[in-house]
Design a protein around this motif. Structure first.
Motif, PDB file in Angstrom:
ATOM      1  N   ALA A  61       9.833   2.151  10.000  1.00 57.90           N
ATOM      2  CA  ALA A  61       9.256   1.172   9.071  1.00 57.90           C
ATOM      3  C   ALA A  61       9.229   1.746   7.662  1.00 57.90           C
ATOM      4  CB  ALA A  61       7.845   0.801   9.503  1.00 57.90           C
ATOM      5  N   VAL A  62       9.250   0.851   6.677  1.00 55.63           N
ATOM      6  CA  VAL A  62       9.081   1.232   5.272  1.00 55.63           C
ATOM      7  C   VAL A  62       8.115   0.233   4.646  1.00 55.63           C
ATOM      8  CG1 VAL A  62      11.111  -0.122   4.579  1.00 55.63           C
ATOM      9  CG2 VAL A  62      10.225   1.679   3.072  1.00 55.63           C
ATOM     10  N   THR A  63       7.203   0.721   3.819  1.00 52.30           N
ATOM     11  CA  THR A  63       6.212  -0.149   3.188  1.00 52.30           C
ATOM     12  C   THR A  63       5.969   0.248   1.745  1.00 52.30           C
ATOM     13  OG1 THR A  63       4.315   1.245   3.771  1.00 52.30           O
ATOM     14  CG2 THR A  63       4.969  -0.436   5.374  1.00 52.30           C
ATOM     15  N   ALA A  64       5.466  -0.731   1.002  1.00 50.18           N
ATOM     16  CA  ALA A  64       4.808  -0.470  -0.279  1.00 50.18           C
ATOM     17  C   ALA A  64       3.379  -0.928  -0.064  1.00 50.18           C
ATOM     18  CB  ALA A  64       5.477  -1.232  -1.417  1.00 50.18           C
ATOM     19  N   GLN A  65       2.479   0.021   0.147  1.00 55.98           N
ATOM     20  CA  GLN A  65       1.112  -0.289   0.555  1.00 55.98           C
ATOM     21  C   GLN A  65       0.168  -0.259  -0.643  1.00 55.98           C
ATOM     22  OE1 GLN A  65      -0.461  -1.062   3.657  1.00 55.98           O
ATOM     23  NE2 GLN A  65      -2.138  -1.431   2.218  1.00 55.98           N
ATOM     24  N   LYS A  66      -0.560  -1.346  -0.835  1.00 57.69           N
ATOM     25  CA  LYS A  66      -1.593  -1.356  -1.874  1.00 57.69           C
ATOM     26  C   LYS A  66      -2.790  -0.541  -1.372  1.00 57.69           C
ATOM     27  CE  LYS A  66      -2.778  -5.974  -0.227  1.00 57.69           C
ATOM     28  NZ  LYS A  66      -2.751  -7.407  -0.508  1.00 57.69           N
ATOM     29  N   CYS A  67      -3.347   0.277  -2.240  1.00 61.92           N
ATOM     30  CA  CYS A  67      -4.430   1.182  -1.866  1.00 61.92           C
ATOM     31  C   CYS A  67      -5.517   1.162  -2.928  1.00 61.92           C
ATOM     32  CB  CYS A  67      -3.921   2.633  -1.727  1.00 61.92           C
ATOM     33  SG  CYS A  67      -2.619   2.873  -0.505  1.00 61.92           S
ATOM     34  N   VAL A  68      -6.738   1.452  -2.499  1.00 59.11           N
ATOM     35  CA  VAL A  68      -7.857   1.600  -3.429  1.00 59.11           C
ATOM     36  C   VAL A  68      -8.629   2.856  -3.063  1.00 59.11           C
ATOM     37  CG1 VAL A  68     -10.147   0.696  -4.037  1.00 59.11           C
ATOM     38  CG2 VAL A  68      -8.161  -0.806  -4.113  1.00 59.11           C
ATOM     39  N   ARG A  69      -8.937   3.653  -4.069  1.00 60.09           N
ATOM     40  CA  ARG A  69      -9.817   4.803  -3.883  1.00 60.09           C
ATOM     41  C   ARG A  69     -10.918   4.701  -4.932  1.00 60.09           C
ATOM     42  NH1 ARG A  69      -5.723   9.947  -2.621  1.00 60.09           N
ATOM     43  NH2 ARG A  69      -4.885   9.086  -0.681  1.00 60.09           N
ATOM     44  N   ALA A  70     -12.048   4.157  -4.491  1.00 51.17           N
ATOM     45  CA  ALA A  70     -13.161   3.966  -5.439  1.00 51.17           C
ATOM     46  C   ALA A  70     -14.498   4.029  -4.745  1.00 51.17           C
ATOM     47  CB  ALA A  70     -13.005   2.632  -6.149  1.00 51.17           C
ATOM     48  N   GLY A  71     -14.548   4.601  -3.572  1.00 53.79           N
ATOM     49  CA  GLY A  71     -15.809   4.706  -2.848  1.00 53.79           C
ATOM     50  C   GLY A  71     -15.623   5.573  -1.629  1.00 53.79           C
ATOM     51  N   GLY A  72     -16.719   6.039  -1.070  1.00 53.20           N
ATOM     52  CA  GLY A  72     -16.646   6.872   0.122  1.00 53.20           C
ATOM     53  C   GLY A  72     -16.059   8.231  -0.181  1.00 53.20           C
ATOM     54  N   LYS A  73     -15.294   8.770   0.767  1.00 49.24           N
ATOM     55  CA  LYS A  73     -14.726  10.117   0.642  1.00 49.24           C
ATOM     56  C   LYS A  73     -13.744  10.212  -0.510  1.00 49.24           C
ATOM     57  CE  LYS A  73     -11.953  13.442   3.292  1.00 49.24           C
ATOM     58  NZ  LYS A  73     -11.254  13.667   4.575  1.00 49.24           N
TER      59      LYS A  73
END
Length: 890
Positions: A61-73
């Motif tokens: 598989a190949v993806t362009a994954q949207k991600c958010v890093r703004a909370g938690g770890k």
């Protein structure tokens, strides 16, 4: 091929040509991992594939994954805007092998992409490997032809990936790009590795082992590949910059911010524009995936992101909501790659505007509270961390704004106590979001789902069926049987019972086996496709493995079907009447009623509600067929079907259409993605009645309605009430309005006459006495004191003014006693006496007698009240005594 959109497409096309399935990005709210606040890596949607819990029809598989890093770890929020590479929202490009190819092919694919397809010079690249991974070291030398000094061994966990304390794990290999000696920093593994010169552009994870408790690590039978390449980072490299914010996508967003604010993105203003551009992306994509601003969980983090951007807009001098005006630019840049952003554009725009409008009120209130808390503080003092946290947590006032506001005065913030309060809040937030939504919260369902497989739902076609009991759960643990009187949960291979979802309540009914009878009180879904039936054994016992017969409560299901179909019609009517900005915010489909929450900034007029009800009933009268189709999700959306943002949809979805197409339309009036149960034809609903409309929160309204038999029963009850009222009024039902109008006007006339009579009585203008009867002289001042019953307190001041005019010179005191026994006191002093006598002092003397506290006004007119109206005469005596005392003192 240097634009961000081109690079994303080139990455996916390259791996598609090499046998990989292009898989759309998973949602930002993870569906299969309750430990994550947001999706923060490309492998999240494949976690169960890697662990073997899920099987996909492809092994590459190949993806362009949207991600958010703004909370938690993973929380990069506070760094955004001030560094070259920190983001809250980012895109992770990745290729995956599920037990297919391994290290050699992964390295070959990666090297060919970066050097041949992307054209990066080999001399600018170096790689890292895990210190003990001799195989990867050898492959990089063989495949890439890299010399030993360009392959850096890293002994730390930075180059060994683990999903958790146990489970799949393996060594990593990273590809770094050297921006050149003019940029400070050293290579990975060196003391200066944190500089900006050497930038990691790709991480290849060789999922090779399984880690067990106690530290034992064994080879996986089918090792896998998981890679991650930050689109922003590789775009910066390909566009000749080390700064992600200098890429074409970010430059256009920043340019839109500059155009709207009129402030250049230079100097001290530069970070603010970057914050706005980054946070716009995060906010818009989170809203599109169903997250809305709130005071807890994911919504809390979204609100913090939004308000941080809005605070920076304030720093740029913007005085009107800004963020929503930038949405068209964002959609223009990213909408083609992420069509959910296009579909959600109205909701994103409205949510941003409403939140920023509210936040500007928060800013003003926060500044006022901060000034109150710091009044008297001097340069060098420190604001309590608890106070700073209260401003942040309760009033939405960001810490950095508090610090900025105090910095000019030389006042600091106690960060130790603030951080302690913040950690308490984070702990509460984790409780709020952990396992929320569709993520599993009870470990027991994992094993059952893995062993028993998905439940086949038969409820669209039938309300009864035969099935086999696959599992029983009692008090949170699996059981082999349930006995009479025991409560528990049944899992079956197939079921006609609908599991609660999409607002529709779960079915109830009965399950009968050879040796027992189980009453189903509710039905839910776990893990997306595991139906669980809650209830109690009424007779005998139910055991795992036995055949049973299932019967859904038909009457209840009929009510649910009617109200769910009515919900779709009302949704379509709302959009027709109010506009396409209307988006579903929640719903309840019960057997006896429905409620529908939707985005709209103001209350609905009576005319709008009538029009909505009329349109829904017009669709019912057409008696058109309710159609259901199963199709690929993209085809469904392209056909015009409305999706509920944030809902999880599989590769294929069920599309429900109802209502005749409008003029020039080629689709049903209502067309939605929906897994619920519905009537066969719109005419089966009979009618829809809207019974209530109101607010449920800022920017969210709620309509409550009845359909089918529930609507009919409601109208019957209304008609019975109408007939009862007509009988009481002694008129025909169609004459009620005229009779009521006459009665209301008659009552108003009598009330006016009564008020005038009481006024005249108070002034002694009736035959019952004169003002002189209650007027006496105290010292050299004329004093009029009267008690009046049954007159509104608001009328007393006018009576006192008239009495003062009649006296010419003197003091007037009137105590009104209401029907509930409370007292209202008004004291007036003529203008010539205000230098000697205070009406305020006199009214307070009277108020003390009737149990009141204080009293206020001016020297010539004051009022007060108290609960003890029975002491009205005593209060008048106290006022007279007070007057005598004031005159004696003068």
């Amino acid at each position: 091929m240097t634009g961000v959109n081109d690079i994303r497409s080139a990455f996916q096309d390259y791996f598609a040509k090499n046998g990989h399935e292009i898989v759309p990005s998973g949602p930002l709210v993870p569906r299969n991992d309750p430990t994550l606040l947001f999706t923060n890596a490309g492998m999240v949607q494949f976690k169960n594939v890697f662990t073997g819990q899920e099987k996909r029809p492809y092994d590459r598989a190949v993806t362009a994954q949207k991600c958010v890093r703004a909370g938690g770890k993973h929380n990069d929020l506070d760094n955004v805007g001030y560094t070259a590479r920190h983001h809250t929202f980012f895109e992770m490009l990745g290729n995956f092998s599920f037990g297919d190819y391994f290290k050699d092919r992964a390295i070959e694919l990666a090297w060919n992409l970066v050097t041949k397809e992307f054209g990066l010079p080999k001399e600018k690249l170096l790689v890292t490997v895990y210190a003990e991974d001799d195989e990867a070291f050898r492959l990089w030398k063989t495949i890439a032809g890299l010399p030993d000094e360009k392959i850096v061994r890293i002994a730390t966990s930075d180059n060994f990936w683990q999903m958790g304390d146990t489970g799949p794990c393996g060594p990593c290999s990273e590809i770094f790009y050297d921006h050149g000696a003019h940029i400070p920093g050293g290579p990975p593994g060196s003391p200066d590795e944190d500089g900006d010169r050497f930038i990691e552009i790709w991480n290849l994870v060789f999922m090779q082992f399984e880690q067990f408790e106690g530290g034992e690590r064994v080879e996986l039978p089918r090792p896998s590949i998981d890679t991650g390449m930050g689109l922003e980072r590789i775009s910066a490299v390909l566009q000749g910059t080390h700064d992600n914010y200098e890429t074409d996508l970010m430059r256009r967003l920043i340019a839109a911010s500059v155009e709207r604010t009129g402030v250049p993105a230079e100097g001290a203003q530069k970070p603010s524009h970057r914050v706005i551009a980054d946070h716009l992306r995060a906010s818009a994509f989170l809203i599109a995936d169903g997250v809305l601003p709130s005071n807890e969980g994911r919504g809390y983090v979204l609100r913090r992101i939004m308000r941080r951007a809005m605070r920076h807009a304030e720093l740029l001098g913007v005085r009107e909501p800004l963020m929503h005006k930038l949405v068209p630019t964002l959609v223009g840049e990213m909408g083609e790659a992420y069509p959910e952003l296009v579909r959600a554009q109205p909701l994103v725009t409205e949510t941003l505007e409403l939140e920023e409008t509210r936040f500007r009120t928060t800013l003003a209130r926060g500044i006022m509270l901060l000034n109150e808390e710091t009044e008297g503080m001097r340069e060098g003092d420190t604001l309590s961390g608890e106070t700073a946290f209260k401003l942040y947590d309760t009033f939405g006032f960001p810490l950095d704004l508090t610090q900025d506001a105090l910095r000019a005065r030389g006042i600091g913030v106690d960060m130790e106590t603030f951080n302690a309060a913040m950690e308490r809040q984070r702990a509460e937030a984790r409780k709020a979001w952990a396992g929320s939504g569709e993520a599993v919260t009870e470990r027991v369902w994992f094993g059952i789902r893995e062993r028993a497989g998905a439940t086949e739902f038969l409820g669209y076609e039938t309300e009864e069926a035969d099935a086999v009991v696959h599992a029983l759960v009692h008090e949170g643990e699996e059981a082999s049987r349930l006995a009479k009187g025991q409560e528990g949960v049944l899992v079956l291979n197939q079921t006609p019972f609908y599991g609660e979802s999409g607002g529709q309540q779960g079915d109830r009914g009965v399950i009968v086996g050879q040796n027992g009878r189980f009453i189903v009180t509710d039905t839910h879904k776990k893990l997306g496709d595991l139906w669980v039936h809650y209830g109690m054994v009424e007779e005998g016992e139910i055991a795992v493995g036995e055949a049973v017969h299932l019967q859904v409560d038909h009457v209840r299901r009929s009510g649910l079907r009617s109200h769910h179909s009515a919900t779709h019609l009302i949704h379509a009517a709302l959009r027709d009447v109010l506009g396409e900005h209307v988006a579903q915010k929640g719903s309840l489909v019960a057997p006896d009623r429905l409620r529908f929450d939707f985005s709209h900034p103001k209350s609905l007029s009576d005319e709008e509600l009538k029009r909505i009800e009329e349109l829904a009933n017009r669709a019912i009268v057409t008696n058109s067929e309710v159609t259901t189709r199963v199709m690929p999700v993209e085809d469904a959306v392209q056909s015009g079907a409305m999706a509920l943002f944030g809902e999880k949809y599989g590769d294929e979805v069920r599309v429900v259409g109802m209502g005749a197409p409008g003029e020039g339309a080629n689709k049903p009036w209502s067309l939605e993605l929906c897994g619920g149960t519905h009537v066969s034809r719109t005419g089966d609903l009979g009618l829809v009645v809207v019974v209530n409309e109101g607010a449920v929160g800022a920017g969210t309204r709620r309509v409550e309605a009845l359909a089918g038999d529930a609507a009919r029963r409601h109208l019957v009850r209304q008609n019975e009430r109408l007939n009862t009222i007509a009988a009481e009024l002694k008129v025909a039902p169609d004459e009620i309005e005229g009779r009521l109008s006459a009665l209301i006007e008659e009552r108003r006339r009598l009330e006016r006459e009564l008020a005038e009579t009481k006024r005249r009585l108070a002034l002694g203008e009736t035959g019952g006495g004169s003002a002189e009867d209650t007027t006496r002289t105290i010292g050299d001042v004329r004093f009029m004191g009267r008690k009046i019953e049954g007159i509104a307190p608001k009328d007393l001041r006018g009576i006192v003014d008239e009495a003062k005019a009649k006296l010419g010179s003197g003091v007037v005191a009137i105590v009104g006693v209401s029907d509930d026994g409370k007292a209202a006191l008004v004291v007036g002093v003529t203008e010539d006496l205000t230098g000697r006598i205070s009406a305020v002092d006199l009214v307070r003397a009277g108020a003390a007698v009737v149990g009141g506290k204080g009293g206020g006004g001016r020297p010539d007119m004051a009022q007060a009240g108290g609960p003890e109206g029975g002491k009205a005469d005593e209060a008048l005596g106290a006022i007279a005594a007070g007057l005598e005392k004031e005159l004696a003192g003068a």
